[in-house]
Design a protein around this motif. Structure first.
Motif, PDB file in Angstrom:
ATOM      1  N   ALA A  79      40.159  35.369  34.699  1.00  0.00           N
ATOM      2  CA  ALA A  79      40.450  34.412  33.628  1.00  0.00           C
ATOM      3  C   ALA A  79      41.941  34.159  33.450  1.00  0.00           C
ATOM      4  CB  ALA A  79      39.857  34.919  32.311  1.00  0.00           C
ATOM      5  N   ASP A  80      42.762  34.921  34.150  1.00  0.00           N
ATOM      6  CA  ASP A  80      44.216  34.831  34.018  1.00  0.00           C
ATOM      7  C   ASP A  80      44.757  33.771  34.980  1.00  0.00           C
ATOM      8  OD1 ASP A  80      46.942  35.174  33.801  1.00  0.00           O
ATOM      9  OD2 ASP A  80      46.909  37.338  34.183  1.00  0.00           O
ATOM     10  N   ASP A  81      45.441  32.772  34.450  1.00  0.00           N
ATOM     11  CA  ASP A  81      46.004  31.722  35.300  1.00  0.00           C
ATOM     12  C   ASP A  81      47.079  32.252  36.242  1.00  0.00           C
ATOM     13  OD1 ASP A  81      44.363  29.844  34.133  1.00  0.00           O
ATOM     14  OD2 ASP A  81      45.871  29.198  32.655  1.00  0.00           O
ATOM     15  N   ASN A  82      47.624  33.421  35.935  1.00  0.00           N
ATOM     16  CA  ASN A  82      48.653  34.025  36.785  1.00  0.00           C
ATOM     17  C   ASN A  82      48.078  34.900  37.888  1.00  0.00           C
ATOM     18  OD1 ASN A  82      50.950  32.946  35.430  1.00  0.00           O
ATOM     19  ND2 ASN A  82      50.595  34.416  33.767  1.00  0.00           N
ATOM     20  N   CYS A  83      46.755  34.900  38.034  1.00  0.00           N
ATOM     21  CA  CYS A  83      46.088  35.671  39.085  1.00  0.00           C
ATOM     22  C   CYS A  83      45.370  34.710  40.031  1.00  0.00           C
ATOM     23  CB  CYS A  83      45.094  36.663  38.474  1.00  0.00           C
ATOM     24  SG  CYS A  83      44.089  37.546  39.698  1.00  0.00           S
ATOM     25  N   ASP A  84      45.655  34.838  41.321  1.00  0.00           N
ATOM     26  CA  ASP A  84      45.020  33.977  42.329  1.00  0.00           C
ATOM     27  C   ASP A  84      43.861  34.653  43.047  1.00  0.00           C
ATOM     28  OD1 ASP A  84      46.837  31.671  42.156  1.00  0.00           O
ATOM     29  OD2 ASP A  84      48.342  33.094  42.880  1.00  0.00           O
ATOM     30  N   GLY A  85      43.801  35.970  42.988  1.00  0.00           N
ATOM     31  CA  GLY A  85      42.726  36.691  43.660  1.00  0.00           C
ATOM     32  C   GLY A  85      42.714  38.148  43.241  1.00  0.00           C
TER      33      GLY A  85
END
Length: 325
Positions: A79-85
């Motif tokens: 759910a974190d926009d700063n996480c891509d995977g």
């Protein structure tokens, strides 16, 4: 653009230490994620990695206590926009069960990769860092989304529903069934064998902290029906049969199970063979049994627990869920 990957560590051989480069015995879950990422930082990986220690155990001890911490942690990362995977480091003994559990209960919006190792970190030929570098490659690839949870072992990428451990030793210890690997990966390359298959972005089943009692009964020649008494208690909601051939069992055992079905127990027929496809047979309708299709006993148990936890107990509805895996 540099991708940002969240790493959740649970221990296992990938974080194990033997104390000798040639020792046979070792202790799993000894390296903390901070130290592991520091070591991985020397590989020149094109990713920004952040880590969190969920557990540091031998995966033989994996179960709901750790799953209940791991699942919400991954949901938060997705759910974190700063996480891509997301990457989960895990011991290999129960890796396939955790991967399938997550596959059923996580959305397929971002890559989620489970990775392990067959040799401890101080052993000759340690495979963990290469597997981890491969996992980073997959987790950073936008095409990994829409494929559900993936498992990276030995330069191959497997779908969680297909992967299974087939050897106790050797770095080439995992295979897929009915599909083999879905991609080949190295730290510098990734080749998919097909397009993403998850049309539904949302989780397939709702997560539950409390999972019902569902044991696995291993069937053998000359088995007596009273063996069931040791496996099925008052709290047991279902049972998976690791049967002979296509989920077969001695007649007296089957008759005892039919009576338990009439009392409300869910019975799923799986096979104790390695590459197993268990179809429905004419007796299943009469007996009220469910056929596991391509799922082995361990994964059939995971699916059955989640179905029952979600209030799905009708054999026809459970069969449909197994058919659609």
């Amino acid at each position: 653009m540099i991708k940002r990957v969240s790493v959740f560590a649970t221990g296992g051989t990938i974080a194990g230490i033997a104390g000798s480069a040639i020792a046979r015995d070792y202790r799993a879950g000894q390296i903390r994620i901070e130290d592991y990422l520091e070591q991985a930082g020397g590989l020149g990986l094109e990713a920004e990695l952040s880590g969190r220690q969920i557990a540091n155990i031998d995966s033989a001890d994996m179960g709901p206590a750790v799953w209940n911490d791991l699942h919400p942690a991954i949901m938060g990362a997705l759910a974190d926009d700063n996480c891509d995977g997301v990457i989960v480091t895990h011991g290999t003994d129960t890796l396939e069960e955790t991967a399938f559990l997550l596959d059923l209960t996580l959305p397929a919006t971002k890559p989620v990769v489970v990775v392990g190792a067959m040799r401890p970190a101080d052993a000759v030929g340690y495979d963990g860092l290469r597997n981890f570098a491969n996992a980073v490659r997959v987790a950073c690839d936008s095409e990994a989304a829409g494929r559900g949870v993936l498992v990276v072992m030995g330069d191959r990428v497997f779908a969680a529903r297909d992967v299974r451990k087939v050897r106790t030793r050797d770095v080439d210890a995992f295979r897929g069934f009915p599909r083999e690997s879905v991609a080949l990966v190295t730290p510098s390359s990734l080749d998919w064998f097909g397009a993403p298959w998850r049309g539904d972005a949302e989780a397939r089943l709702e997560w539950h902290d409390e999972l019902p009692d569902v044991p696995i009964l291993y069937v053998y020649a000359g088995m007596r029906p009273d063996a069931l008494a040791c496996m099925v208690g008052d709290a047991t909601r279902g049972i998976v049969i690791a049967g002979m051939g296509e989920g077969n069992m001695p007649g007296p055992v089957r008759q005892k199970l039919v009576r338990r079905v009439q009392e409300g127990l869910v019975v799923v027929r799986a096979s104790r063979t390695d590459e197993s496809l268990v179809d429905r047979n004419p007796e299943d309708d009469e007996n009220g049994f469910v056929a596991a299709r391509a799922l082995g006993p361990a994964k059939a148990r995971i699916l059955l627990m989640l179905l029952v936890a979600n209030g799905i107990t009708d054999p026809a509805a459970i069969q449909a869920a197994f058919d659609n895996r």
